[in-house]
Scaffold this active site. Structure first.
Site, PDB file in Angstrom:
ATOM      1  N   ARG A  59      91.336 -42.348 -58.764  1.00 26.71           N
ATOM      2  CA  ARG A  59      91.538 -41.560 -59.972  1.00 26.71           C
ATOM      3  C   ARG A  59      91.083 -40.115 -59.792  1.00 26.71           C
ATOM      4  O   ARG A  59      91.743 -39.184 -60.258  1.00 26.71           O
ATOM      5  CB  ARG A  59      90.817 -42.243 -61.138  1.00 26.71           C
ATOM      6  CG  ARG A  59      91.460 -43.554 -61.508  1.00 26.71           C
ATOM      7  CD  ARG A  59      90.566 -44.480 -62.318  1.00 26.71           C
ATOM      8  NE  ARG A  59      91.199 -45.780 -62.436  1.00 26.71           N
ATOM      9  CZ  ARG A  59      92.052 -46.126 -63.402  1.00 26.71           C
ATOM     10  NH1 ARG A  59      92.352 -45.264 -64.365  1.00 26.71           N
ATOM     11  NH2 ARG A  59      92.591 -47.327 -63.427  1.00 26.71           N
ATOM     12  N   HIS A 115      86.576 -43.440 -65.335  1.00 31.16           N
ATOM     13  CA  HIS A 115      85.971 -43.875 -64.070  1.00 31.16           C
ATOM     14  C   HIS A 115      85.742 -42.748 -63.063  1.00 31.16           C
ATOM     15  O   HIS A 115      85.847 -42.946 -61.851  1.00 31.16           O
ATOM     16  CB  HIS A 115      86.779 -45.001 -63.426  1.00 31.16           C
ATOM     17  CG  HIS A 115      85.898 -46.011 -62.755  1.00 31.16           C
ATOM     18  ND1 HIS A 115      86.362 -47.195 -62.238  1.00 31.16           N
ATOM     19  CD2 HIS A 115      84.552 -46.017 -62.537  1.00 31.16           C
ATOM     20  CE1 HIS A 115      85.362 -47.885 -61.721  1.00 31.16           C
ATOM     21  NE2 HIS A 115      84.250 -47.182 -61.890  1.00 31.16           N
TER      22      HIS A 115
END
Length: 454
Positions: A59, A115
Site C-alpha cells: 500500500r 495500513h
C-alpha cells in the site's frame, strides 16, 4: 494523443484477493457479475503487479509510486507489516497521489483500510486525504478468540478520531459504501479522488448471512460477492449522478490470495500471498472510463501499482512529486496504445531482499521463500509460455540471464540493504495503540468469534 479531460478517480483496492478470484480472470466459484461487466466495458490487464506480496509495503508503494525499500517500507523493526502501536509509518516528506491531486484541486477521501501507520503523524489526513473513514490496519488486528485475544480493540476511525471499537465486521462494507456514496454526491460538481480500500477478503471472513447463504464458495465466495455488490452500487451511483462518463475506475488488490484451502485462487500462477512468485504479486487490474479506456480489451503490457501515481498525476494535470519515484506514466497504455511499453523491468522485493526481476517476457528468480533464509537461485522462466513458472530455462538462455542479472545489480545498488537511493520511513517516539481494552465497555463484539488471522 490528445490529452483527455481531467477525470474523477475511483481506485478500489481489495485485500488478499487473488488473480483467479474474479469471473473475468477465470473464476467459476465466485459471483462477480458487476466486476465482469466493468471489465467487459473497459480494459482487463494481465501483467499488473503490486510492489510487495504483503499489505503495508504494497500500500505504501502504490500511494507513493515507489518500490518499498525506497520509502523505508521494506522492514518495520523485525516485522514485515505494521501492527497496532508500531512507531513506524509513511514519512511526512513523502508525497502520495492523494496529496498531489489535492494540490491540483481534487477533493480526496479514503474509505477503508489504510495500513501505513496508526500514529497521528501517519494517518491518511496527514497524507493528502481530506476525509478518512475506515480501519487503520488489517481486520485481524483486533480482539479475536484464540491467539489474538490480547490485541487492542479494533478501531474504526473517522478523520483522526476513533469513533467505534470492535465494529460489526459483517456490516462494515455496507457502511463503507454509504460513506463512499456520500463523498461522491457531495463532490459531484468538482473533480474528486476516492480511494476505496476493502476489508475483504482478509481473514477473518465475517460476512453478511444473506451473502453466505447464496455462496458456492463458503465465506470466501460470500466476501467476494460483497465486493462485487459494492462495485454495483458505486457504478449505479455514478450513473444516476451523471458522472459515469467522466470517472476513471481502477479495480485491483494489494497482494495475492492466501493458500487455496480458504477458498481463494491465484489462478494459473505459482505461489501465494507473502511470496515473490507471481501468485503473491501479480493481480487483477480493471480500468473503466467510457470513451477513453477502450472497451472489451485485454492488455498484456507489463505494469505495476507504482505506475498509478505518475499516471494519475498526468491525467489530473497535477505537479509531479519532488522526490525520485520508480513509477512510469502509463497514460498512453491506459488509453489504448498497446505498443506503448514504458516499463522495461519490474523488481520483486520481499522485505529488503531483491528476489526476482522480469522484463516483458522473462523472469529471473534469484531467491525464493522467507527473505534471507534461502539459498541463492538462478532460475529463468518465460512468462509468455509458462505463466505458472514450472520450467527453468536458464541454461538455454544464458544471454537473457546475464542481462537480467545486470538489471538486478542496478536495483540492488539503489534499493538493496546498503542502497544509495533508500529513504527512511517515518518514526515516532513513545508510540501508543489507538485503543485499550476496557472490560466494562459495552463493545458490539468484545471478541470476534472467528480466530482466523493472517
Amino acid at each position: 494523443m490528445k490529452q483527455p479531460p481531467r477525470p474523477n478517480v475511483i481506485l478500489i483496492n481489495c485485500d488478499d484477493l487473488g488473480y483467479g478470484d474474479l469471473g473475468c480472470y477465470g473464476s467459476s466459484r465466485n459471483s462477480t457479475q458487476n466486476l465482469d461487466r466493468l471489465a467487459h466495458a473497459g480494459t482487463r490487464f494481465t501483467d499488473f503487479y503490486m510492489a510487495s506480496p504483503v499489505c503495508s509495503p504494497s500500500r505504501g508503494a502504490m500511494l507513493t509510486g515507489c518500490y518499498p525499500p525506497r520509502i523505508g517500507f521494506d522492514l518495520f523493526g523485525n516485522k514485515h507489516v505494521l501492527f497496532p502501536g508500531d512507531p513506524f509509518g509513511l514519512a511526512d516528506t513523502e508525497q502520495t497521489f492523494a496529496s498531489l491531486l489535492r494540490d491540483a484541486g481534487y477533493a480526496t477521501a479514503l474509505v477503508g483500510k489504510w495500513h501505513c501507520g496508526d500514529q497521528p503523524p501517519f494517518l491518511p489526513t496527514r497524507h493528502g486525504f481530506d476525509h478518512y473513514f475506515g480501519l487503520p490496519y488489517s481486520n485481524d488486528m483486533g480482539r479475536q478468540i484464540g491467539e489474538r485475544s490480547h490485541m487492542p480493540p479494533l478501531p474504526l476511525i473517522e478523520n483522526d478520531t476513533v469513533v467505534e471499537q470492535q465494529p460489526d465486521m459483517s456490516a462494515l462494507t455496507e457502511r463503507y459504501v454509504a460513506e463512499a456514496r456520500r463523498f461522491i454526491t457531495a463532490n459531484r460538481d468538482q473533480p474528486f479522488l476516492l480511494y476505496f480500500a476493502h476489508m475483504y477478503v482478509h481473514l477473518p471472513l465475517i460476512v453478511p448471512e444473506r451473502f453466505l447463504k447464496r455462496s458456492d464458495n463458503g465465506r470466501y465466495g460470500a466476501a467476494v460477492a460483497v465486493i462485487d455488490w459494492a462495485m454495483g452500487v458505486l457504478m449505479q451511483t455514478l450513473e444516476k449522478l451523471g458522472l459515469a462518463d467522466n470517472t476513471l475506475i481502477l479495480f485491483t488488490s494489494d497482494n495475492g490470495s492466501r493458500v487455496n484451502n480458504e477458498g481463494g485462487s491465484n489462478g494459473p500462477l505459482r505461489g501465494a500471498k507473502g511470496s515473490t512468485e507471481d501468485g503473491g504479486m501479480r493481480l487483477p487490474l480493471i480500468a473503466h472510463w467510457p470513451g477513453h479506456v477502450p472497451a472489451n480489451r485485454t492488455c498484456n503490457t507489463l505494469c505495476s501499482s507504482i505506475d498509478l501515481l505518475p499516471t494519475l498525476v498526468n491525467l489530473a494535470g497535477a505537479e509531479s512529486p519532488s522526490l525520485p519515484i520508480d513509477g512510469v506514466d502509463l497514460t498512453p497504455t491506459l488509453l489504448g496504445d498497446d505498443d506503448h511499453t514504458p516499463r522495461e523491468h519490474f523488481a520483486y522485493f520481499r522485505q529488503n531482499q531483491l528476489q526476482a526481476v522480469r522484463n516483458q517476457r522473462y523472469k529471473l528468480c534469484l531467491a525464493r521463500g522467507k527473505a534471507f533464509e534461502n539459498e541463492p537461485l538462478c532460475e529463468l522462466y518465460d512468462l509468455h509460455e509458462d505463466i505458472g513458472e514450472t520450467r527453468d530455462i536458464a541454461e538455454q538462455h544464458p544471454d537473457v540471464v546475464q542481462r537480467l542479472k545486470q538489471v538486478a545489480d542496478q536495483y540492488n545498488a539503489e534499493l538493496g540493504p546498503e542502497g544509495s537511493a533508500r529513504r527512511p520511513s517515518g518514526k515516532v517516539d513513545n508510540p501508543q495503540p489507538l485503543t485499550v481494552y476496557d472490560a466494562d465497555y459495552p463493545y458490539f463484539a468484545a471478541e470476534y468469534d472467528l480466530g482466523d488471522a493472517g
